[in-house]
Each structure stands twice: as C-alpha cells, then as structure tokens.
Design an enzyme around this catalytic site. Structure first.
Site, PDB file in Angstrom:
ATOM      1  N   LYS A 115       1.305  -1.500   0.278  1.00 28.43           N
ATOM      2  CA  LYS A 115      -0.015  -0.987   0.304  1.00 28.43           C
ATOM      3  C   LYS A 115       0.433   0.906  -0.125  1.00 28.43           C
ATOM      4  O   LYS A 115       0.679   2.303   0.382  1.00 28.43           O
ATOM      5  CB  LYS A 115      -1.142   0.149   1.414  1.00 28.43           C
ATOM      6  CG  LYS A 115      -1.876  -1.296   1.017  1.00 28.43           C
ATOM      7  CD  LYS A 115      -2.417  -1.260   2.529  1.00 28.43           C
ATOM      8  CE  LYS A 115      -3.454  -2.240   3.169  1.00 28.43           C
ATOM      9  NZ  LYS A 115      -3.353  -2.451   4.394  1.00 28.43           N
ATOM     10  N   ARG A 117      14.818  -8.340   7.116  1.00 25.59           N
ATOM     11  CA  ARG A 117      15.823  -8.827   5.919  1.00 25.59           C
ATOM     12  C   ARG A 117      15.279  -7.660   4.645  1.00 25.59           C
ATOM     13  O   ARG A 117      13.976  -7.744   4.677  1.00 25.59           O
ATOM     14  CB  ARG A 117      15.257 -10.948   5.420  1.00 25.59           C
ATOM     15  CG  ARG A 117      16.158 -10.244   4.227  1.00 25.59           C
ATOM     16  CD  ARG A 117      15.875 -11.676   3.967  1.00 25.59           C
ATOM     17  NE  ARG A 117      17.449 -12.305   3.872  1.00 25.59           N
ATOM     18  CZ  ARG A 117      17.298 -13.666   3.746  1.00 25.59           C
ATOM     19  NH1 ARG A 117      17.079 -14.444   2.885  1.00 25.59           N
ATOM     20  NH2 ARG A 117      18.835 -14.309   4.494  1.00 25.59           N
ATOM     21  N   HIS A 146      25.075 -10.434   6.512  1.00 26.53           N
ATOM     22  CA  HIS A 146      24.392 -11.290   6.869  1.00 26.53           C
ATOM     23  C   HIS A 146      24.744 -12.024   8.689  1.00 26.53           C
ATOM     24  O   HIS A 146      25.028 -12.977   8.430  1.00 26.53           O
ATOM     25  CB  HIS A 146      23.724 -12.910   5.837  1.00 26.53           C
ATOM     26  CG  HIS A 146      23.114 -13.628   5.793  1.00 26.53           C
ATOM     27  ND1 HIS A 146      22.264 -13.383   7.557  1.00 26.53           N
ATOM     28  CD2 HIS A 146      22.661 -14.632   5.089  1.00 26.53           C
ATOM     29  CE1 HIS A 146      21.260 -14.742   7.067  1.00 26.53           C
ATOM     30  NE2 HIS A 146      21.729 -14.588   5.816  1.00 26.53           N
TER      31      HIS A 146
END
Lengths: 179, 434, 307
Positions: free
Chosen positions: C86, C108, C136
């Site tokens: 949206k 993430r 990561h």
C-alpha cells in the site's frame, strides 16, 4: 568491617557427603532406577563425588546428569549480570527414574524450582529428591531438601560460599558478613 | 535608499581590488568605492545625508554579491521540495544574490513559457536574481534539441540536461554548436549512465565493504573526456558541472592547457566529504555525483587551487523528508547547499588552500563570466549586489533553521566558521544578520 | 559477561570477545534442540517480529524456530502481505510495529543499511537477517560456529570463498568474521564478481577456483544468482559451471579433510556438483542445524539483563 568464618573444612565436607551417600541409598533402597543430576556449577562436582561414594559402597555406577538452569531462571530480565550459559547434559531418559538433584547451597529455593521445571521437560521422573551441602534458610518457595550436609542459619546480610577443589582449588564453606 | 558601507575589507576580484575601504550604494547601483569615501563619511562635523544608512563594517568582508550557478529550485512541479520563493530566501540567507536554476522541473524548462514563469515568479518574490538554465533537449530526454534561441530571448542563460547526462554524442555535438552561435555555455552533467546504472555511491573500498552498488569514477570521466573532445572539435564553450573525480580534474586541466574552451565547477561537498561519510547509511550523503574517495577529494581541492576548477556552486538539491527518510536504495540524490556553501568554502581560505580573493572570484565573477551575466563586480555603476561576510562568526548548522524547504544536509550539527551577515540585492537589504 | 549492544547489525562491528561469547552461548543451545521437548521458558512473554522484505525460507524459519524454542511469541511479516504494497514507508511500518511493543525485530531487506535505519529509530533490538549485499551476520556466526565445532577452532585455517563476492552479504560477513578470528581467507570468482579493493579487507584474491581451494581447510561456495546473467556479470550458467564449480575433479586440490560449506539454497550442478553437496565433506546441513542455535543465542543475549 568484613568478617569471615570457616564453617566447614575439607574433612567436614567429605564426612557430610559420605553420610548423604548412605542416606540416599537407604532412602531409595539401593541404586535401582537411581540417577544423580548436578546443578551447574558446584552441584555437578558434588554429584560426581556422591556418585563415587555410592559406587564405593554399592559397587555400582549411578548415571550422572548435568543441569544448567540458566534458561529456566525467573530473573533473567532483572539481574544485572547474565550468567554465562553452560551446557545441559542428561544423556539418559528420566522416565520412571528416582532423581536426586544435587546443589551446593539451598537458599531461596528458586534455583531448585527452575531445576525441577527443567527436569520435567526432560521426562517424567518417578520422584525427585534434593541433596544440598548447605541449607541456609530464607526460603521464598515451598521447597525443602531431602538430604542436608549442614543446616546453617544465616542472616540475609551474610554470604555463604562453598569452594570446591575441582573449581576453586580447595574445599571449604565460608560465611562472610557484609558491612 | 542610500547605503554607506564603512571600513570593511572590500574584496572585488573583478577589479583585482582588496583593501579596507568604503562602498557607497545609491539608487540600486554602486556609486563609488575606495578610500576617498572614508573622508566623506568620517568627520563628525560632516552630517550624514538624510535617508542614508551607514553601516560600520570593521572586521567584516565586503564582496560582490555571491553567485551560485547551480541550484535546483524545484518549481514548477516539485513545490513540496522547494519553491522559487523558498529557494530565493535560502539564497539570500546564504549570501547569494544571484542563482541559476537547473531545468529539471516538471514540466522541464525546455520552452519559453517555463523560463518566463520562473522569471516572473522570481521577480514576484523579489529576493535574489534568478537565472534560468534551460534544457538542452526536449524534456531532457536526450533526443531533440529544445529551442535555444527562443529560450535565450525568454531569459535563459545557459543550457543543461543536468541530472540526465546527454548520452547521444551527436546530440551533444549539435547542442554545443548551436549554443556557440548564441554565445551561450552548455553545462554538462557528465555521467555515462550505462556505467553508473544501479549505483548508489562511489565505487571504491567503502562500497566494497558496505555492499552498496558502486558508481565508478570513470562513469564521470569518460563523459568529461567525450565532452571535452566535442568542445575542442566544435570550438564551443563547455562548462562541466559538479566535478568530483581526480580523473575529471586531470582531463579538464589538460584540456585548458590545450586551449579548449572548457570551464568547470565543483560543489562544497566534493571538497569537504568523502565516501567514508556514507558508512552510516545516512541518506543525506546520497548525492549525484556521489561523494568520492579521498584521492578524488584532494584532486578537486588541487583543481580549485591551481585554477582548473573555476567556480564553486552548491548544486543545491532540496528534497522532502519523504524523499530521504527511506532506505538508502530508494532515497533521492542531492544535498541542500545554499545555506552552507559559503561557510564550507571559507574553510578553504582558513586552511590556506585559497586566498580570500581567489575564493570570492570562484563564487562571483567567474560564474558571471561563464553565464555572461552583468554581475559579480563592485565597479561603479554596477548593480548593487553586495554580500557582507563575518569571517569570524562561528555557527552550528541546524537544518531545522534552513530557509530552504530541503533539510537534506550531511552537515547538520557541524560547527562552521564564517557567515554572510548582510545580503544586498539591487541596493536593497534582503537579508540582515542572516 | 554479557553482550552490551542493543542490536546485531553486522559482524564488522563485533569484537572477537563478542563473537566468542555468541558462539559459546550457541554451543550450549545445540542441546535444547535435541531434547524430546524442544522448548525452554527463557523468553516467555517476549515477542519477536520477523520483518522480511525479501523472500527467505531458511533464515526466516530458523529465526522462527529459534524464538519458539525459547518460548517467545513470533510474528512473521513478509513484504507481500504487509502494508508495503500500500506504499507505506519502512519507517512508518516499523514505528507501527514498535507501538505494539515487541521485544526484538528481525529484519531482512534488499537495501543495504535498512536494518541500521530501523535500529536508529526503534527502542527494540534489531537483528539484521541480511541487508542487500552488505551483511548477513547470523549466517557468518553459524558458519563460524560450524567450523569451530568441526575443526576445533578457526585461527590458522585456510578458507576459500568462491563465487559472486561482489553481490554477497554472506561473503562480506564471513570475511569480517573469519579474518577477525585468525583464519586465512581467499576469495575467487571471475573479475566481474570481485569488488574493488577487497584485498584491503584482509583477503587474497585468486582468479581461478583451483588456486583458491589449493590446500584449503574450508571451501565456502556461494550461490550464483541467475539474474546476474542479464547484467553481464557472467555470460552463462553453463560457462560458470564449467569454470567455477566445485566438483570431484578440483576438490582433490584441497586438503584431504576439507569441509564444504554453502549458505544455501544450492544450485546443484552450477556452483557445486550434487555428489559433493551430499558427500562426506559436506557440512551444509550442520550449518542449518547450527543456525537455529546461533539465533537462539542472539535472542537470548539481546533480551534481559539490561535493567
């Protein structure tokens, strides 16, 4: 001013453990279905000593498990320092076993509460008993020990510390008063 | 209104003047300057003429009104980022009396009506002189030339597809040729968009470490090289916008030595910051061209020092919070510059890289000459555009206090030294103690 | 000792002591996942939100299992189901989540730095579960944990990382971590996959896989992303597989006890041959197992003990 008093020496500790070993055997009528579980850190060494004594008396090895109750503590969010997490190692089933939990000092009872929660997550023991070297009172939970090395009435301002050869280099129980 | 600026250090590189003296402003024009005014204004016995304001400028610097030849005023089309009015306010607050604005509005300033609109709006707010730069190509799409002649008639002073490099070399050639017949500069945003595609920051060790896609220096340099060759071939005047790399400085230096009609500008962030600033992922550091490596920054400074780079322009690129308070990938590029440009540039004088006259030259008369506008001088009869600088004033950048709608600055909370304290445009004080 | 940080954003900012603390804590958590009842009450009443703006099965599941085994409540939000569609900004989404008082937000995102932006504005702990090509950290931690468990330590080991280093957050985090822990790290891939100045991160660059894996103790193969083909990072999967895959032929160059790692998901037959991926040298599934423990350790270390 800080006062330090030795309330138990190496021989005293050894004699208490010998007596507790006999009491455990007497109460459980031998080593059938009996297992010892030491609570990290010093409870593990005491459990190992009890196992040796039991083996000396009965000629049979009793299984020994190690419990780290950190993950079951109720004060993780509030305690200032986080205890270093140790490994839990119970390499046998607890179902139907008679478990003797071993710890050095019984104080508020919260550690034992955590240990019992943890044990029950591992299975369904037939019964759980508690062996401690020192019972210093001040319980906050309805918990009592089955086997006690020494009852040591203490005030809340005193610190009771157990040192063991395996970890601290010598066997001793000391009571200290903090000003 | 008559104004007598007394006892300031008057630095006017257009006349190679630098000395303590007075400056008289009458009817919007410079009516006289120099030591002799000292007498007229000094003696207690001499009455100050009625209606004359006398300003004691001891310890201050009086320079021709500063010119920022590279700004984005966002109007028409992006009024939530800036308007001609708010941009003009920011300009005079920053000490700039004249600004040139780039054509990447919506619609793009590629026709007479947009140019006239900008001029009319600027006149209505009546703060700074606003000079529109028109688009090289229709909609800056790089396909068809816009109507240079008509745009010049309407008031455009140069041509640029800033923000969208002209990838088609043939079009760039024609633009240079056509502009030369009008004696107008083509201002090149040099970026090979194939080489820069997807890039977010300078390609170097920092981009390698933090994993943001890189924009290599060569994306700028191959275009600088191409455009220099085109300028050399056509004989036209090429002005290279926002020089940011060592290679670009070298190419321009070599081209100037060969006699190519090339001029160049850089922006304060390129001689102040490096790609290290991007490590925080602060989107205020996202700008095009990107903040480069240390060796590039030092080369830009050297280019300023040795005259390879003629002009300091802020590349004032205001953006709204919604443009910048997003992930680095999605943030728009640009730094709001008008209100920090002077102080950051004065730092070069403080460090001894440039003399004060050399700096003022790069912020006044050089830009005026490139754009062929009658500004950047305090000569008698010139428009009375004057900036008064307090070189000692220390101040802390607070983006909330910017007149510009764009609060996007990587210099927020920096303590800087030197500030415009009075900005006079056409003889009128447009910003006092800004 | 405790972890004195609010967030885990990358390996770059972690000290050796912090890495050791996390790895040792993770070692202790391995056992919990082997119990009959794989659950401890540690994070009872805590809420962990997994905010995933990029598709992920392994990492998201791993975080979810880790949180659940610690008795935390977990909520998974993926970009497809959130208000992103949206047009809500990340900051607005995060502030709305914050208003519901979660304790930890795991994020993430395809944009490098997105977790850092959230960490800057949120009270809650933020764990980076992968940001663009940046870092990561939990992957590198589980990799280091696995190496330690198998090799007894990390210092002195020769580690080769092979593949698209330029676009790999796994490579960056592992380079930071492994070099800190004293390993010798080399990287290899076609020049289009080797980012500029990577040597300054303390690694050796080899242009061929053979040079990189020679005498290696550990080989870490990276997943080749097929979409890079269209960006001319490499001409074809076919050619890549021919010159940069780990296979029975070149594995002999490594040490006999070499361990093969891969962050997954594997392109079988592209960067690694199937027999090696399933073979005795492969510890790829150990990595997955340890991933749960590492994430439990981080959730545990980031909560509590702060007041």
């Amino acid at each position: 001013m800080e006062q330090k008093k030795v309330v138990m020496d190496a021989e005293g500790i050894d004699r208490s453990l010998t007596r507790i070993a006999y009491e455990i055997l007497e109460k459980n009528k031998g080593v059938e279905e009996l297992v010892l579980v030491g609570i990290r850190t010093r409870g593990v060494f005491l459990a190992e000593r009890l196992r040796r004594k039991i083996s000396g008396i009965e000629g049979k090895e009793v299984p020994l498990g190690i419990l780290d109750i950190t993950l079951y503590r109720d004060d993780l969010q509030t305690s200032h320092r986080k205890p270093r997490l140790g490994k839990t190692d119970i390499p046998f089933s607890l179902d139907g076993k008679k478990v003797v939990l071993v710890d050095d000092v019984l104080f508020t009872g919260r550690t034992i509460r955590a240990a019992m929660d943890c044990l029950i997550d591992f299975g369904r023991p037939k019964r759980i008993q508690l062996a401690v070297l020192i019972d210093r009172g001040h319980r906050e939970l309805p918990i009592r020990a089955d086997f006690v090395g020494k009852n040591l009435p203490s005030s809340l301002w005193e610190a009771v510390s157990v040192t063991l050869t395996e970890k601290d280099g010598m066997d001793e129980v000391v009571i200290e008063e903090h000003p | 209104m008559t104004l007598l600026l007394k006892d300031g250090r008057v630095v006017d590189p257009s006349r190679k003047a630098d000395g303590t003296g007075d400056l008289l402003i009458e009817n919007g024009k410079i009516a006289g300057s120099g030591g002799e005014l000292r007498q007229t204004g000094k003696g207690r016995e001499k009455k100050v003429p009625h209606g004359m304001e006398v300003l004691d400028l001891r310890g201050k610097i009086v320079v021709p009104g500063l010119i920022d030849m590279h700004t984005h005023l966002r109007e028409p089309g992006f009024e939530y980022r800036e308007t001609i009015a708010s941009g003009s306010e920011a300009a005079v607050a920053g000490g700039f009396t004249s600004i040139a604005c780039m054509p990447n509005t919506n619609p793009v300033n590629d026709n007479r009506s947009v140019t006239e609109f900008i001029r009319r709006k600027a006149a209505e707010c009546g703060l700074a002189n606003v000079y529109p730069i028109a688009a090289i190509s229709l909609k800056s799409e790089g396909a068809f030339l816009s109507e240079f002649w008509d745009l010049k008639d309407a008031g455009a002073i140069g041509f640029s597809d800033d923000g969208r490099s002209v990838m088609n070399a043939a079009l760039m050639r024609r633009a240079l040729e056509y502009a030369s017949s009008l004696d107008m500069p083509v201002i090149a945003h040099c970026e090979d968009r194939n080489l820069s595609a997807g890039g977010m920051m300078h390609e170097g060790f920092v981009s390698t470490e933090i994993g943001l896609p890189g924009i290599p220096a060569i994306a700028e340099e191959v275009m600088v090289a191409r455009d220099i060759l085109l300028a050399e071939y056509t004989g036209a005047h090429l002005h290279i916008a926002h020089v940011s790399t060592a290679g670009a400085v070298r190419l321009i230096r070599e081209a100037k030595a060969r006699g190519v009609r090339v001029t160049a500008e850089t922006a304060p962030h390129y001689f102040t910051l490096t790609d290290e600033a991007v490590r925080t992922f602060d989107t205020a550091t996202k700008v095009y061209p990107p903040l480069r490596g240390l060796e590039d920054r030092d080369a830009v400074r050297e280019g300023l020092r040795d005259g390879t780079i003629d002009v300091i322009a802020s590349d004032h690129a205001p953006h709204a919070r919604t443009d910048k308070e997003v992930e680095f990938d999605y943030a728009t590029s640009g730094i709001t510059g008008l209100e920090t440009s002077l102080a950051l540039s004065l730092g070069l004088v403080e460090e001894g890289l440039l003399t004060l006259p050399e700096l003022i030259e790069k912020m006044t008369v050089n830009a005026a000459r490139i754009l062929r506008i009658p500004k950047g001088t305090l000569a008698d009869g010139a428009d009375a555009d004057v900036t008064i600088i307090d070189p000692q004033r220390e101040w802390t950048v607070d983006r909330a206090l910017f007149r510009s709608r764009g609060k996007n600055t990587p210099f927020h909370n920096w303590t800087l030294k030197g500030k415009a304290v009075l900005t006079i445009v056409g003889g009128e004080i447009r910003c006092r103690d800004c | 000792m405790k972890l004195n940080r609010k967030d885990i954003l990358g390996i770059q900012e972690l000290s050796v002591e912090e890495i050791n603390l996390i790895l040792e804590t993770a070692d202790s958590f391995i056992e919990v996942s082997t119990r009959e009842i794989k659950k401890v009450p540690t994070l009872r009443g805590k809420t962990v939100i997994n905010l995933f703006y990029e598709a992920s099965t392994r990492t998201r599941t791993s975080f979810e299992i880790a949180a659940k085994r610690l008795s935390a409540d977990t909520i998974n939000i993926s970009a497809a189901t959130s208000s992103v569609v949206k047009g809500e900004t990340l900051i607005d989404t995060a502030k709305n989540l914050e208003a519901m008082n979660p304790d930890i937000i795991v994020i993430r995102h395809s944009a490098a730095g997105a977790p850092h932006m959230l960490a800057g504005i949120l009270r809650q702990s933020v764990i980076n579960a992968g940001d663009g090509a940046h870092e990561h950290p939990t992957q590198a931690l589980l990799d280091m944990m696995t190496i330690r468990a198998k090799k007894g330590g990390i210092a002195g080991l020769k580690v080769a990382i092979v593949g698209d280093i330029a676009h790999s957050r796994v490579a960056r985090s592992n380079i930071h971590g492994l070099t800190k822990m004293g390993a010798q790290v080399s990287v290899s891939g076609p020049a289009t996959m080797i980012p500029r100045g990577i040597e300054k991160m303390g690694v050796v660059v080899h242009m061929s896989i053979e040079e990189a894996i020679r005498d290696a103790d550990i080989i870490m193969m990276l997943r080749i992303q097929t979409e890079r083909e269209t960006q001319n990072i490499f001409p074809s999967l076919r050619e890549y597989a021919q010159y940069f895959s780990l296979n029975r032929k070149n594995i002999g160059l490594a040490r006999k006890d070499v361990l093969i790692m891969h962050p997954g998901p594997i392109n079988r037959g592209v960067e690694i041959s199937s027999d090696l991926a399933d073979g005795p040298h492969s510890i790829i599934l150990d990595q997955v197992t340890n991933g749960v423990a590492v994430r439990m350790a981080l959730l545990y270390l980031l909560t509590g003990g702060t007041s």
